[in-house]
Design a protein around this motif. Structure first.
Motif, PDB file in Angstrom:
ATOM      1  N   MET A   1      33.709  80.718  47.122  1.00 52.68           N
ATOM      2  CA  MET A   1      33.226  79.455  46.538  1.00 52.68           C
ATOM      3  C   MET A   1      32.880  79.633  45.066  1.00 52.68           C
ATOM      4  SD  MET A   1      29.961  77.175  47.645  1.00 52.68           S
ATOM      5  CE  MET A   1      28.914  78.525  47.174  1.00 52.68           C
TER       6      MET A   1
ATOM      7  N   PRO B   1      26.058  76.931  45.852  1.00 54.87           N
ATOM      8  CA  PRO B   1      25.974  77.793  44.669  1.00 54.87           C
ATOM      9  C   PRO B   1      24.567  78.305  44.353  1.00 54.87           C
ATOM     10  CG  PRO B   1      27.426  75.926  44.232  1.00 54.87           C
ATOM     11  CD  PRO B   1      26.798  75.676  45.570  1.00 54.87           C
TER      12      PRO B   1
ATOM     13  N   GLY C   1      36.305  71.088  48.213  1.00 57.69           N
ATOM     14  CA  GLY C   1      35.297  70.249  48.861  1.00 57.69           C
ATOM     15  C   GLY C   1      34.157  71.119  49.367  1.00 57.69           C
TER      16      GLY C   1
ATOM     17  N   ALA D   1      33.506  70.068  38.029  1.00 60.30           N
ATOM     18  CA  ALA D   1      33.624  70.447  39.450  1.00 60.30           C
ATOM     19  C   ALA D   1      33.761  69.176  40.298  1.00 60.30           C
ATOM     20  CB  ALA D   1      32.442  71.311  39.920  1.00 60.30           C
TER      21      ALA D   1
ATOM     22  N   MET E   1      21.910  67.355  50.986  1.00 55.36           N
ATOM     23  CA  MET E   1      21.446  67.803  49.670  1.00 55.36           C
ATOM     24  C   MET E   1      22.463  67.557  48.545  1.00 55.36           C
ATOM     25  SD  MET E   1      21.563  70.394  47.342  1.00 55.36           S
ATOM     26  CE  MET E   1      22.056  71.964  48.029  1.00 55.36           C
TER      27      MET E   1
ATOM     28  N   VAL F   1      17.070  69.017  42.612  1.00 57.30           N
ATOM     29  CA  VAL F   1      16.960  67.859  43.511  1.00 57.30           C
ATOM     30  C   VAL F   1      15.770  67.969  44.476  1.00 57.30           C
ATOM     31  CG1 VAL F   1      18.549  68.702  45.308  1.00 57.30           C
ATOM     32  CG2 VAL F   1      18.330  66.245  44.879  1.00 57.30           C
TER      33      VAL F   1
ATOM     34  N   TYR G   1      41.303  71.732  34.014  1.00 59.21           N
ATOM     35  CA  TYR G   1      40.850  72.570  32.892  1.00 59.21           C
ATOM     36  C   TYR G   1      41.614  73.897  32.840  1.00 59.21           C
ATOM     37  CZ  TYR G   1      38.078  75.296  36.234  1.00 59.21           C
ATOM     38  OH  TYR G   1      37.692  76.095  37.279  1.00 59.21           O
TER      39      TYR G   1
ATOM     40  N   GLY H   1      30.217  66.889  42.865  1.00 61.80           N
ATOM     41  CA  GLY H   1      31.046  66.151  41.913  1.00 61.80           C
ATOM     42  C   GLY H   1      31.833  65.019  42.556  1.00 61.80           C
TER      43      GLY H   1
ATOM     44  N   THR I   1      21.861  65.007  45.378  1.00 62.67           N
ATOM     45  CA  THR I   1      21.934  65.555  44.012  1.00 62.67           C
ATOM     46  C   THR I   1      22.788  64.643  43.130  1.00 62.67           C
ATOM     47  OG1 THR I   1      21.736  67.789  44.908  1.00 62.67           O
ATOM     48  CG2 THR I   1      22.619  67.593  42.674  1.00 62.67           C
TER      49      THR I   1
ATOM     50  N   ASN J   1      37.007  77.226  47.366  1.00 64.94           N
ATOM     51  CA  ASN J   1      36.715  76.075  48.234  1.00 64.94           C
ATOM     52  C   ASN J   1      37.369  74.819  47.657  1.00 64.94           C
ATOM     53  OD1 ASN J   1      34.788  76.243  46.027  1.00 64.94           O
ATOM     54  ND2 ASN J   1      33.802  74.467  46.935  1.00 64.94           N
TER      55      ASN J   1
ATOM     56  N   ASN K   1      28.080  70.265  35.940  1.00 69.07           N
ATOM     57  CA  ASN K   1      27.943  71.209  37.047  1.00 69.07           C
ATOM     58  C   ASN K   1      28.356  72.628  36.692  1.00 69.07           C
ATOM     59  OD1 ASN K   1      27.085  69.489  39.164  1.00 69.07           O
ATOM     60  ND2 ASN K   1      29.156  68.674  39.364  1.00 69.07           N
ATOM     61  N   VAL K   2      29.025  72.808  35.564  1.00 69.40           N
ATOM     62  CA  VAL K   2      29.732  74.073  35.322  1.00 69.40           C
ATOM     63  C   VAL K   2      29.285  74.819  34.070  1.00 69.40           C
ATOM     64  CG1 VAL K   2      32.017  75.054  34.870  1.00 69.40           C
ATOM     65  CG2 VAL K   2      31.760  73.306  36.630  1.00 69.40           C
TER      66      VAL K   2
ATOM     67  N   MET L   1      25.298  75.187  36.311  1.00 64.23           N
ATOM     68  CA  MET L   1      26.092  75.923  35.314  1.00 64.23           C
ATOM     69  C   MET L   1      26.809  77.045  36.049  1.00 64.23           C
ATOM     70  SD  MET L   1      24.008  75.685  31.818  1.00 64.23           S
ATOM     71  CE  MET L   1      25.327  74.810  30.991  1.00 64.23           C
TER      72      MET L   1
HETATM   73  P1  NDP Z   1      31.271  72.836  44.708  1.00 64.39           P
HETATM   74  O1  NDP Z   1      31.649  72.300  46.026  1.00 64.39           O
HETATM   75  O2  NDP Z   1      31.572  72.018  43.499  1.00 64.39           O
HETATM   76  O3  NDP Z   1      31.907  74.272  44.576  1.00 64.39           O
HETATM   77  C1  NDP Z   1      31.815  74.982  43.396  1.00 64.39           C
HETATM   78  C2  NDP Z   1      32.991  74.604  42.467  1.00 64.39           C
HETATM   79  O4  NDP Z   1      32.654  74.988  41.150  1.00 64.39           O
HETATM   80  C3  NDP Z   1      34.248  75.378  42.765  1.00 64.39           C
HETATM   81  O5  NDP Z   1      35.018  74.792  43.776  1.00 64.39           O
HETATM   82  C4  NDP Z   1      34.976  75.321  41.425  1.00 64.39           C
HETATM   83  O6  NDP Z   1      35.807  74.197  41.367  1.00 64.39           O
HETATM   84  C5  NDP Z   1      33.821  75.158  40.440  1.00 64.39           C
HETATM   85  N1  NDP Z   1      33.725  76.370  39.610  1.00 64.39           N
HETATM   86  C6  NDP Z   1      33.347  77.587  39.926  1.00 64.39           C
HETATM   87  N2  NDP Z   1      33.402  78.410  38.881  1.00 64.39           N
HETATM   88  C7  NDP Z   1      33.830  77.717  37.886  1.00 64.39           C
HETATM   89  C8  NDP Z   1      34.117  78.018  36.555  1.00 64.39           C
HETATM   90  N3  NDP Z   1      33.940  79.247  36.054  1.00 64.39           N
HETATM   91  N4  NDP Z   1      34.552  77.054  35.797  1.00 64.39           N
HETATM   92  C9  NDP Z   1      34.725  75.822  36.313  1.00 64.39           C
HETATM   93  N5  NDP Z   1      34.463  75.467  37.580  1.00 64.39           N
HETATM   94  C10 NDP Z   1      34.034  76.417  38.361  1.00 64.39           C
HETATM   95  O7  NDP Z   1      29.722  73.176  44.712  1.00 64.39           O
HETATM   96  P2  NDP Z   1      28.523  72.135  44.774  1.00 64.39           P
HETATM   97  O8  NDP Z   1      29.059  70.774  44.688  1.00 64.39           O
HETATM   98  O9  NDP Z   1      27.671  72.498  45.912  1.00 64.39           O
HETATM   99  O10 NDP Z   1      27.709  72.456  43.444  1.00 64.39           O
HETATM  100  C11 NDP Z   1      28.203  72.005  42.181  1.00 64.39           C
HETATM  101  C12 NDP Z   1      27.166  72.323  41.115  1.00 64.39           C
HETATM  102  O11 NDP Z   1      25.973  71.608  41.384  1.00 64.39           O
HETATM  103  C13 NDP Z   1      26.758  73.799  41.044  1.00 64.39           C
HETATM  104  O12 NDP Z   1      26.589  74.151  39.703  1.00 64.39           O
HETATM  105  C14 NDP Z   1      25.417  73.820  41.755  1.00 64.39           C
HETATM  106  O13 NDP Z   1      24.613  74.871  41.374  1.00 64.39           O
HETATM  107  C15 NDP Z   1      24.876  72.476  41.340  1.00 64.39           C
HETATM  108  N6  NDP Z   1      23.817  71.944  42.209  1.00 64.39           N
HETATM  109  C16 NDP Z   1      22.618  71.679  41.621  1.00 64.39           C
HETATM  110  C17 NDP Z   1      21.606  71.110  42.334  1.00 64.39           C
HETATM  111  C18 NDP Z   1      20.333  70.764  41.640  1.00 64.39           C
HETATM  112  O14 NDP Z   1      19.370  70.385  42.289  1.00 64.39           O
HETATM  113  N7  NDP Z   1      20.285  70.850  40.310  1.00 64.39           N
HETATM  114  C19 NDP Z   1      21.739  70.861  43.775  1.00 64.39           C
HETATM  115  C20 NDP Z   1      23.073  71.136  44.292  1.00 64.39           C
HETATM  116  C21 NDP Z   1      24.062  71.676  43.519  1.00 64.39           C
HETATM  117  P3  NDP Z   1      37.131  74.208  40.443  1.00 64.39           P
HETATM  118  O15 NDP Z   1      38.169  74.927  41.231  1.00 64.39           O
HETATM  119  O16 NDP Z   1      37.399  72.795  40.224  1.00 64.39           O
HETATM  120  O17 NDP Z   1      36.771  74.963  39.220  1.00 64.39           O
END
Ligand code: NDP
Length: 332
Positions: free
Chosen positions: A319, A47, A326, A151, A126, A276, A196, A157, A130, A324, A223-224, A247
């Motif tokens: 994604m 993301p 996973g 997420a 990564m 991270v 949700y 997550g 995280t 996606n 995460n969201v 977010m």
């Molecule tokens: P995911 O594998 O969790 O994929 C993204 C998921 O986010 C989607 O599958 C979806 O799941 C969910 N999503 C997308 N849009 C929405 C929405 N509008 N409302 C609710 N859920 C949504 O991605 P990652 O695990 O790689 O990343 C998860 C989060 O962690 C992201 O926000 C990312 O930016 C963050 N992150 C932050 C890092 C840091 O260093 N701070 C490092 C790595 C990641 P669903 O179908 O369940 O909604």
């Protein structure tokens, strides 16, 4: 020999489109002293890449236009004039959206005897670190506590909840749809998962969360942003801790309203955002623990695989819509 590459050629406004990217074939020049050539096996789609596509102030500079998109990769060294690497070495690095990269460092050898190569972009990479950092160093999760994560079926997550369970916490996730929720509870072992999408009304969503968190919430791994975060804030116990990781609901420019920020004050919550890559000192300990858990089958993960570099833009757009299930990868 030619290298297939994906360049970012324009900046998306709102959701990215296929036209923001261009596929090109570029000849690979002979490597020089101290360099090596890596053939990428897997590209990670994450993301954070959406943020890099914008030309605005952030924690990292924007992705330059007409250059290969940034991205994590794993692959094999096929040619080396570097003293520390030999052909056949499996390596992880930031090779970008392309089939090969010529580098002189910035990569790390990985052991694939007990851990599949692709896992180094997911639970033992990564995203895993995280989860580990936010849960251990920010939420400071302790046995008996309740941890909520959004997420929950995703790359980050899914690890948060499993690590929380391994610590003796109650883990409650949010995910979109019954299949993802079933996976989160039945396969990953969370205590509960809230769909949700089935609770569009904030009162209903809060009701479902209340039922799943009889003792309130001590740690939130966010995460969201948006409705689920609002509900979690209302269920937080006094002096609860929030790791603000992502977010994603606003990455394409959507507003992310926070209904009642005064809860932060009245419940005296600690909220810490983190990136991270700014905590590299924690990576070795995290990777050791995560690697052991994956190798021994204690940490489960799931991958969504797009085939071939040309499929990367569609997979990335998907994604951000939650298509996606996973960790999203591209098999090169
Ligand atoms: P995911 O594998 O969790 O994929 C993204 C998921 O986010 C989607 O599958 C979806 O799941 C969910 N999503 C997308 N849009 C929405 C929405 N509008 N409302 C609710 N859920 C949504 O991605 P990652 O695990 O790689 O990343 C998860 C989060 O962690 C992201 O926000 C990312 O930016 C963050 N992150 C932050 C890092 C840091 O260093 N701070 C490092 C790595 C990641 P669903 O179908 O369940 O909604």
């Amino acid at each position: 020999m030619t290298n297939r590459q994906l360049l970012l050629v324009s900046r998306p406004s709102g959701e990215p489109t296929r036209d923001n990217f261009k596929l090109v074939d570029t000849p690979i020049a002979p490597i020089g002293d101290g360099q090596l050539l890596v053939r990428h096996a897997w590209l990670s789609l994450d993301p954070y890449m959406r943020g890099r596509m914008n030309d605005k102030k952030s924690y990292a500079p924007p992705q330059p236009l007409n250059e290969v998109m940034i991205g994590g990769t794993v692959g094999e060294v096929i040619e080396s004039r570097h003293p520390s690497f030999a052909p056949g070495d499996q390596v992880v690095g930031m090779g970008g959206w392309q089939e090969y990269s010529v580098v002189s460092g910035g990569i790390r050898k990985v052991d694939t005897s007990r851990i599949p190569l692709s896992a180094y972009l997911g639970p033992v990479g990564m995203p895993g670190v995280t989860a580990w950092y936010g849960l251990n160093r920010i939420c400071e999760a302790k046995p008996g506590q309740t941890i909520a994560v959004t997420a929950a079926s995703g790359a980050v997550g899914s690890v948060v909840g499993q690590l929380a369970k391994a610590k003796g916490c109650r883990a409650v996730g949010f995910a979109g749809g019954p299949d993802k929720c079933r996976y989160v509870t039945d396969e990953l072992g969370f205590d509960a998962c809230i769909d949700y999408k089935a609770h569009g009304d904030p009162k209903e969503l809060y009701g479902a969360l209340k039922a799943a968190t009889p003792d309130g919430i001590d740690g939130c791994f966010e995460n969201v942003g948006g409705a689920a975060f609002d509900a979690v804030l209302r269920r937080m116990n006094e002096h609860g801790r929030i790791a603000l990781c992502g977010m994603i609901s606003g990455y394409n420019g959507e507003p992310i309203p926070l209904r009642d920020p005064s809860i932060l004050l009245t419940s005296r919550l600690m909220l810490q955002a983190f990136i991270v890559s700014e905590h590299m000192d924690h990576w070795p300990a995290a990777l050791t623990e995560l690697g052991t858990m994956v190798a021994t089958g204690k940490l489960k993960y799931r991958e969504t695989i797009a085939e071939g570099l040309a499929a990367a833009p569609e997979a990335f757009i998907g994604m951000l819509r939650g298509k996606n299930f996973g960790k999203q990868l591209v098999k090169l």
